[in-house]
Design a protein around this motif. Sequence first.
Motif, PDB file in Angstrom:
ATOM      1  N   SER A  73       0.839  -1.195   0.000  1.00  0.00           N
ATOM      2  CA  SER A  73       0.000   0.000   0.000  1.00  0.00           C
ATOM      3  C   SER A  73       0.877   1.249   0.000  1.00  0.00           C
ATOM      4  CB  SER A  73      -0.905   0.016   1.231  1.00  0.00           C
ATOM      5  OG  SER A  73      -0.121   0.212   2.404  1.00  0.00           O
ATOM      6  N   MET A  74       0.223   2.393   0.037  1.00  0.00           N
ATOM      7  CA  MET A  74       0.953   3.659   0.085  1.00  0.00           C
ATOM      8  C   MET A  74       1.704   3.830   1.400  1.00  0.00           C
ATOM      9  SD  MET A  74       0.206   4.718  -2.836  1.00  0.00           S
ATOM     10  CE  MET A  74      -0.095   3.010  -3.254  1.00  0.00           C
ATOM     11  N   PHE A  75       1.184   3.251   2.470  1.00  0.00           N
ATOM     12  CA  PHE A  75       1.796   3.443   3.783  1.00  0.00           C
ATOM     13  C   PHE A  75       3.249   2.997   3.783  1.00  0.00           C
ATOM     14  CE2 PHE A  75       3.041   2.108   8.001  1.00  0.00           C
ATOM     15  CZ  PHE A  75       2.595   3.145   8.803  1.00  0.00           C
ATOM     16  N   GLY A  76       3.500   1.770   3.322  1.00  0.00           N
ATOM     17  CA  GLY A  76       4.866   1.263   3.304  1.00  0.00           C
ATOM     18  C   GLY A  76       5.769   2.080   2.404  1.00  0.00           C
ATOM     19  N   ALA A  77       5.248   2.522   1.265  1.00  0.00           N
ATOM     20  CA  ALA A  77       6.039   3.326   0.346  1.00  0.00           C
ATOM     21  C   ALA A  77       6.449   4.651   0.982  1.00  0.00           C
ATOM     22  CB  ALA A  77       5.243   3.575  -0.932  1.00  0.00           C
ATOM     23  N   GLN A  78       5.511   5.284   1.660  1.00  0.00           N
ATOM     24  CA  GLN A  78       5.792   6.566   2.304  1.00  0.00           C
ATOM     25  C   GLN A  78       6.795   6.411   3.435  1.00  0.00           C
ATOM     26  OE1 GLN A  78       1.798   7.634   3.361  1.00  0.00           O
ATOM     27  NE2 GLN A  78       1.304   8.430   1.339  1.00  0.00           N
ATOM     28  N   LEU A  79       6.656   5.345   4.222  1.00  0.00           N
ATOM     29  CA  LEU A  79       7.576   5.135   5.339  1.00  0.00           C
ATOM     30  C   LEU A  79       8.979   4.830   4.838  1.00  0.00           C
ATOM     31  CD1 LEU A  79       8.036   4.882   8.379  1.00  0.00           C
ATOM     32  CD2 LEU A  79       7.369   2.467   8.203  1.00  0.00           C
ATOM     33  N   ALA A  80       9.081   3.949   3.851  1.00  0.00           N
ATOM     34  CA  ALA A  80      10.401   3.619   3.294  1.00  0.00           C
ATOM     35  C   ALA A  80      11.070   4.860   2.724  1.00  0.00           C
ATOM     36  CB  ALA A  80      10.257   2.548   2.215  1.00  0.00           C
ATOM     37  N   ALA A  81      10.301   5.700   2.055  1.00  0.00           N
ATOM     38  CA  ALA A  81      10.857   6.927   1.482  1.00  0.00           C
ATOM     39  C   ALA A  81      11.322   7.875   2.576  1.00  0.00           C
ATOM     40  CB  ALA A  81       9.809   7.606   0.596  1.00  0.00           C
ATOM     41  N   ALA A  82      10.512   8.044   3.622  1.00  0.00           N
ATOM     42  CA  ALA A  82      10.852   8.986   4.694  1.00  0.00           C
ATOM     43  C   ALA A  82      12.100   8.556   5.454  1.00  0.00           C
ATOM     44  CB  ALA A  82       9.668   9.121   5.654  1.00  0.00           C
ATOM     45  N   LEU A  83      12.273   7.225   5.630  1.00  0.00           N
ATOM     46  CA  LEU A  83      13.418   6.713   6.387  1.00  0.00           C
ATOM     47  C   LEU A  83      14.630   6.428   5.503  1.00  0.00           C
ATOM     48  CD1 LEU A  83      11.610   4.245   8.847  1.00  0.00           C
ATOM     49  CD2 LEU A  83      12.365   6.595   9.282  1.00  0.00           C
ATOM     50  N   GLY A  84      14.466   6.566   4.200  1.00  0.00           N
ATOM     51  CA  GLY A  84      15.584   6.292   3.304  1.00  0.00           C
ATOM     52  C   GLY A  84      15.974   4.834   3.277  1.00  0.00           C
ATOM     53  N   LEU A  85      14.961   3.944   3.228  1.00  0.00           N
ATOM     54  CA  LEU A  85      15.204   2.502   3.238  1.00  0.00           C
ATOM     55  C   LEU A  85      14.740   1.876   1.926  1.00  0.00           C
ATOM     56  CD1 LEU A  85      14.020   1.609   6.860  1.00  0.00           C
ATOM     57  CD2 LEU A  85      16.371   1.890   6.037  1.00  0.00           C
ATOM     58  N   PRO A  86      15.304   0.741   1.546  1.00  0.00           N
ATOM     59  CA  PRO A  86      14.800   0.035   0.361  1.00  0.00           C
ATOM     60  C   PRO A  86      13.372  -0.440   0.597  1.00  0.00           C
ATOM     61  CG  PRO A  86      16.439  -1.289   1.524  1.00  0.00           C
ATOM     62  CD  PRO A  86      16.442   0.049   2.173  1.00  0.00           C
ATOM     63  N   PHE A  87      12.600  -0.521  -0.474  1.00  0.00           N
ATOM     64  CA  PHE A  87      11.178  -0.830  -0.404  1.00  0.00           C
ATOM     65  C   PHE A  87      10.881  -2.059  -1.251  1.00  0.00           C
ATOM     66  CE2 PHE A  87       6.780   0.287  -2.112  1.00  0.00           C
ATOM     67  CZ  PHE A  87       6.111  -0.158  -0.984  1.00  0.00           C
ATOM     68  N   ALA A  88      10.177  -3.024  -0.667  1.00  0.00           N
ATOM     69  CA  ALA A  88       9.771  -4.234  -1.384  1.00  0.00           C
ATOM     70  C   ALA A  88       8.253  -4.299  -1.405  1.00  0.00           C
ATOM     71  CB  ALA A  88      10.346  -5.478  -0.700  1.00  0.00           C
ATOM     72  N   PHE A  89       7.677  -4.384  -2.606  1.00  0.00           N
ATOM     73  CA  PHE A  89       6.223  -4.393  -2.749  1.00  0.00           C
ATOM     74  C   PHE A  89       5.725  -5.813  -2.994  1.00  0.00           C
ATOM     75  CE2 PHE A  89       2.080  -3.832  -4.568  1.00  0.00           C
ATOM     76  CZ  PHE A  89       1.564  -2.733  -3.886  1.00  0.00           C
ATOM     77  N   ALA A  90       4.678  -6.189  -2.257  1.00  0.00           N
ATOM     78  CA  ALA A  90       4.152  -7.564  -2.284  1.00  0.00           C
ATOM     79  C   ALA A  90       3.205  -7.775  -3.459  1.00  0.00           C
ATOM     80  CB  ALA A  90       3.451  -7.871  -0.968  1.00  0.00           C
ATOM     81  N   SER A  91       3.695  -7.490  -4.659  1.00  0.00           N
ATOM     82  CA  SER A  91       2.845  -7.588  -5.848  1.00  0.00           C
ATOM     83  C   SER A  91       2.539  -9.025  -6.248  1.00  0.00           C
ATOM     84  CB  SER A  91       3.505  -6.846  -7.016  1.00  0.00           C
ATOM     85  OG  SER A  91       4.910  -6.958  -6.998  1.00  0.00           O
ATOM     86  N   HIS A  92       3.168 -10.004  -5.618  1.00  0.00           N
ATOM     87  CA  HIS A  92       2.873 -11.400  -5.951  1.00  0.00           C
ATOM     88  C   HIS A  92       1.517 -11.849  -5.427  1.00  0.00           C
ATOM     89  CE1 HIS A  92       4.502 -11.466  -1.946  1.00  0.00           C
ATOM     90  NE2 HIS A  92       4.391 -12.767  -1.816  1.00  0.00           N
ATOM     91  N   PHE A  93       0.916 -11.081  -4.517  1.00  0.00           N
ATOM     92  CA  PHE A  93      -0.446 -11.410  -4.084  1.00  0.00           C
ATOM     93  C   PHE A  93      -1.329 -10.186  -3.891  1.00  0.00           C
ATOM     94  CE2 PHE A  93       1.701 -10.787  -0.009  1.00  0.00           C
ATOM     95  CZ  PHE A  93       0.754 -10.082   0.719  1.00  0.00           C
TER      96      PHE A  93
END
Length: 333
Positions: free
Chosen positions: A168-188
Motif C-alpha cells: 500500500s501507500m503506507f509502506g512506500a511513504q515510510l520507506a521513502a521517509a526513512l531512506g530505506l529500500p522498499f519491497a512491494f508484495a505484488s505477488h499477491f
Amino acid sequence: MPAFSVLDLAHIVEGSTAADAFRNALDLARHVEALGYRRFWLAEHHNMIGIASAATSVVIGHVAAGTSTIRVGAGGIMLPNHSPLVIAEQFGTLATLFPGRIDLGLGRAPGSDMRTFQALRRSADSADRFPQDVVELQALLAPERPGQTLRAVPGVGTEVPLWILGSSMFGAQLAAALGLPFAFASHFAPDALMQALEIYRARFEPSAQLAEPYAMVAANVVVAETDERARYLFTSIQQQFAHLQRGDPGRLRPPVDDIDAYWTPHEKMRAQHMLACSFVGAPGTVRDGLAGFLERTGADEVMVAAPLYDHSARKASFTLLADIAAKLNGTGQ
C-alpha cells in the motif's frame, strides 16, 4: 540490470512434514546460490499448517549455515508481533554468525488471524506503532551512542540492512521517509504497485543506509519446457489461493489437470486478480512477460515466489529463470 532473488515460505506439501520443508528450503537455497540469485528470503506466518517458517529467524539461521555467499533474510518479520529489542537481538545474532549476509525486511501486517495475533500477546494498537518501532529497531542495530543504556547484545553496531515491505501507500511513504529500500508484495496484492513505486521514488530521502531509492517487486514465476507444463504446475498455486478464500489454506496441493473444474467462477476471478503479477510458461513466454513487467515498474530487483508441489520441478523452474534473467540483463546467449 535488475537482480533476481527468491522468496520461500518453507511450504509443507501434502504428504510431507515440516522437516521435509526445511530440507527442501536449504536444498533450494544451495541451488539458487549456485545459479547466482542475490537473496533467499523467508517470511513469518503463524497458525498455518502448510507453512513452516513461523520461527523465521531460526530458519534463516538454518539456511545461512548451509550456504556460503547468498544473502539470507526475512521477507519479512511482522514487527507488530515482536518487541524491537527481541528482533534486534535475533538478527544481531544472525549478523554476527553470518557477517555481511543477513537482511531484515519488516512488515506491518500480523501475518496471522486475530486469534493468533492475541496468542502472540501483542496489543491491538501495535500496528499503529510500526513506524516508531522501525526507528527503535534501527537505533538498536546502530553503533553504540554515548550514554546508551539499552543495548541489543548481539545487535548493537551490526547495522543489519533494513527493508520496508508493503502492499500500500503506507509502506512506500515510510520507506521513502526513512531512506530505506522498499519491497512491494505484488505477488499477491498488485493493485497499488505502480502508485506505491511512484510515491516511494518521488519522496525518497537519502539516509546512512541508502543514497538513492531501491525498489524490489515480487512476482510469481513458473518456468517449464512448455507453456502447458508450466500452467499445470501453476495450478498448485491457484488452488492455494482458492482455499485461502474458503478459509482452508491447508498444505500445498498437487497440480490438477483442470483448474476450472476445481474452483468456482468467483474464486477464479478473485485469485486471478491477486495473481496478476504472475509469469507462467516456457522460457520465451516468461521472458517476454518479465521484460514488460520490468519496463513498467523500473524495478531494481525481482523477488520470485514459486511454491510448487514438486521440489525437482521447482528447482528446474529456477534454473530456467536464471537463464532468462541473464538474457534480460544482456549477459546470456
